[in-house]
Motif scaffolding. Sequence first.
Motif, PDB file in Angstrom:
ATOM      1  N   TRP A   1      -0.575  -0.113  -7.814  1.00 29.39           N
ATOM      2  CA  TRP A   1      -0.652  -0.709  -6.485  1.00 29.39           C
ATOM      3  C   TRP A   1      -1.965  -1.465  -6.277  1.00 29.39           C
ATOM      4  O   TRP A   1      -1.979  -2.528  -5.654  1.00 29.39           O
ATOM      5  CB  TRP A   1      -0.472   0.360  -5.419  1.00 29.39           C
TER       6      TRP A   1
ATOM      7  N   HIS B   1      13.338   1.796   5.216  1.00 28.22           N
ATOM      8  CA  HIS B   1      12.239   0.880   4.917  1.00 28.22           C
ATOM      9  C   HIS B   1      12.757  -0.395   4.265  1.00 28.22           C
ATOM     10  O   HIS B   1      12.094  -1.007   3.451  1.00 28.22           O
ATOM     11  CB  HIS B   1      11.223   1.549   3.980  1.00 28.22           C
TER      12      HIS B   1
ATOM     13  N   LYS C   1       3.047  -2.165   8.859  1.00 27.81           N
ATOM     14  CA  LYS C   1       3.797  -1.180   8.081  1.00 27.81           C
ATOM     15  C   LYS C   1       4.190  -1.705   6.702  1.00 27.81           C
ATOM     16  O   LYS C   1       4.553  -0.929   5.824  1.00 27.81           O
ATOM     17  CB  LYS C   1       5.058  -0.761   8.846  1.00 27.81           C
TER      18      LYS C   1
ATOM     19  N   ARG D   1      -1.651  -5.119  -4.905  1.00 22.59           N
ATOM     20  CA  ARG D   1      -1.895  -5.309  -3.469  1.00 22.59           C
ATOM     21  C   ARG D   1      -2.489  -6.667  -3.123  1.00 22.59           C
ATOM     22  O   ARG D   1      -1.979  -7.353  -2.217  1.00 22.59           O
ATOM     23  CB  ARG D   1      -2.801  -4.196  -2.930  1.00 22.59           C
TER      24      ARG D   1
ATOM     25  N   GLU E   1       3.573  -0.161  -0.891  1.00 24.85           N
ATOM     26  CA  GLU E   1       2.848   0.803  -1.726  1.00 24.85           C
ATOM     27  C   GLU E   1       3.768   1.940  -2.156  1.00 24.85           C
ATOM     28  O   GLU E   1       3.765   2.364  -3.325  1.00 24.85           O
ATOM     29  CB  GLU E   1       1.648   1.355  -0.954  1.00 24.85           C
ATOM     30  N   GLU E   2       4.583   2.442  -1.225  1.00 25.85           N
ATOM     31  CA  GLU E   2       5.515   3.520  -1.564  1.00 25.85           C
ATOM     32  C   GLU E   2       6.509   3.079  -2.636  1.00 25.85           C
ATOM     33  O   GLU E   2       6.796   3.827  -3.585  1.00 25.85           O
ATOM     34  CB  GLU E   2       6.259   3.960  -0.301  1.00 25.85           C
TER      35      GLU E   2
ATOM     36  N   ALA F   1       2.435  -3.033   4.273  1.00 22.62           N
ATOM     37  CA  ALA F   1       1.575  -2.605   3.160  1.00 22.62           C
ATOM     38  C   ALA F   1       1.941  -1.204   2.697  1.00 22.62           C
ATOM     39  O   ALA F   1       2.073  -0.943   1.503  1.00 22.62           O
ATOM     40  CB  ALA F   1       0.103  -2.672   3.579  1.00 22.62           C
ATOM     41  N   SER F   2       2.111  -0.273   3.642  1.00 19.10           N
ATOM     42  CA  SER F   2       2.442   1.104   3.261  1.00 19.10           C
ATOM     43  C   SER F   2       3.835   1.177   2.633  1.00 19.10           C
ATOM     44  O   SER F   2       4.063   1.951   1.694  1.00 19.10           O
ATOM     45  CB  SER F   2       2.367   2.019   4.489  1.00 19.10           C
ATOM     46  N   ARG F   3       4.755   0.354   3.122  1.00 24.32           N
ATOM     47  CA  ARG F   3       6.106   0.363   2.552  1.00 24.32           C
ATOM     48  C   ARG F   3       6.099  -0.142   1.111  1.00 24.32           C
ATOM     49  O   ARG F   3       6.718   0.448   0.221  1.00 24.32           O
ATOM     50  CB  ARG F   3       7.042  -0.510   3.396  1.00 24.32           C
TER      51      ARG F   3
END
Length: 667
Positions: A176, A141, A160, A180, A166-167, A162-164
């Motif tokens: 987050w 990532h 992808k 965000r 967030e992780e 946003a999810s990366r």
Amino acid sequence: MSGTNNEQHSPTFIMLKAVVQEQGDRNLKNTLEFVMETLGVNDGDGMDETLSPALWGETRAQLRSIAAKKWTNKSTLRGHLSRITRIAELAETLIANGISSHDGVDWAFMAARDEIRVGMQKKKIETFYELDLKAHNEPQHYIDHLFKKTRKYHANRSPKIASRLEELCNFLGLDWEHLRPKLIETQAAKLVSKDLKPSAFAYYMHQDKWPTGLQDAVAVIEQFHMGLSPGQFPDGSSKRRTEKSLWKVRESDGKCGSKQNLHNILGSFFGYCTLPNDEELAIDRVHDRLKNTSIQWTNEDIPKYAQWLLGEGMAPEEVSIALLFDLALVERWLNWLAKRNGGISKTQPTFSLSLCGLTNQKTGAITQSYEIATQVLGFPPLPKRTLRKSEKEEFHNRMKEWVEYCDSVSTQFRNFQKYFESSKVKKKRNVSSRHEKILEQKDPLVPIESLLIRLRKSEPRHLEKSSQSWLVWARNMTLFELIVSNPLRADNLCILNYSEDQRAKVRKKGAGFEVHLEKHEVKNPHEEKPLGYRGDVSSSASAWLQFYIDFVRPMWPTNLSASDRLFLTDSGRVINVVELRSIFVNVSRRHLPEFSVLNPHIFRHIVATSWLKRHPDDFVTVALILGDRIATVMKEYSHLASSDGFSRYHGSFKNWENRLPPIMERK
């Protein structure tokens, strides 16, 4: 983008660097680096304690004293002192306004980035590469480019991201929901010109969407080309494979270019087959592509876009390897590619030649595959046990029929290649047209000399020799000196290494160095020669290599030694072809702006063109320098010999008696 942020947050030096970057003044950027180094501050430190108006008098006196020792030339000193004052003015504006939208910079985004940096510092993590490695146990990532951005991500462009993010934020223990809206832009993408290119309307059919039968057939082809041996027929006899048909895996990134080319051909062909054959359906696809963006278009544009998405109307489960033998379908696809892309290019003959090779009568991977024959001609599958005598006879009869069928198809593919190569309906623009300006110079190496001089003068002398910026400069200088001396392919540059035992690819030779590449590492090795590539390094490049190996490479922040890889990325990872190209593009854009950006491969053309312009017809030397076959060099650069031949011929009688026409007076 963002408006004023009401939070009390001291602007940081990373924000100041972003403003300085927008000024476009390299000297201003160098002066800021000097200020930060002198004051002992980092990117994430606040400016209130150093550059605030209340403290500026004392800070300026300190900077002036050190600057007078650094820049002894009075005019140079005055220039830097004025830039120091300019930096203070920019800092004062930032401190006064807080975090607000200024000069196009999204300060809310940068503030969020600072919070992430603080979270990394608490966990003693220095780079995003290291963060990804610890968060996911592997750098899959990787988003190190976050530090290079000044604006939010667009969620609909990078789903992808946003999810990366967030992780990573959760791993650092950050809120987050709070970060965000600062990091992700939820609005539509930025405006795009209505003059869209065909590439905006993708049609490629990826391998994971291929039916099982097609994937099995492709696996047979890949095994034939990439296995230790091409395999055996069911009767126990061995298949035939030439040395040229053995696919190689690149050592730099572990990928196979020939395998990717096969996937590109099949993905393009089957993607075309599954496009709708009804214009209304194609128009629906166009609208689906445009609806989530702010692309400017009119109703008159839609029919043109729809033509780029008109195909054969097959369902994905209907495609199979047998479609390659529908010659009328293949011809429609090749012509459709030409129409879509504005004319015939190298794509059509290249695809045709690849299919011709796969169906070659004697050594084709498809020709020697009974499994593929069962899909195309409907042969019954063979039993897994050993064939009996009667079964072998039947098998040989079927294979004979299959070979004859493939031979006829291969002949037609060859005809396609000849037709498209001889066609007069060519694309106007060729791949190397953007480099014509530098190749048309009287000596193309003269601009390269200017690039090297400018790069040498750009040394960040005000920084410590151990600083990352200085190390990167020294690496780039060594890379460019080396590629001028030995114009290697990008893949070969990536895998260079060095060790004292003289077993690496870069070896000592007297007072200089020599590059050793094995035969399997060279793209076009000489069949009659057992060796791959042996090239002496010039004295200038050898001096830089020695300097780089002795002083620069040991300070590089990495666990990899020079015996693993000589050249690395800025963050210390193994470099690949894409990252190497990025280095060349960035350096040439900065230090040779009068020409198009250069990539590693164009240096081969520059060196060859320069030599042939100075030594016409000396194709042997060019072949030795490039590590290519003489026939390949003559085919690529024959136009230079033709033009230079006429200039030499005409020069042979330039001293003849004057035969100019008489001077006529105008009436």
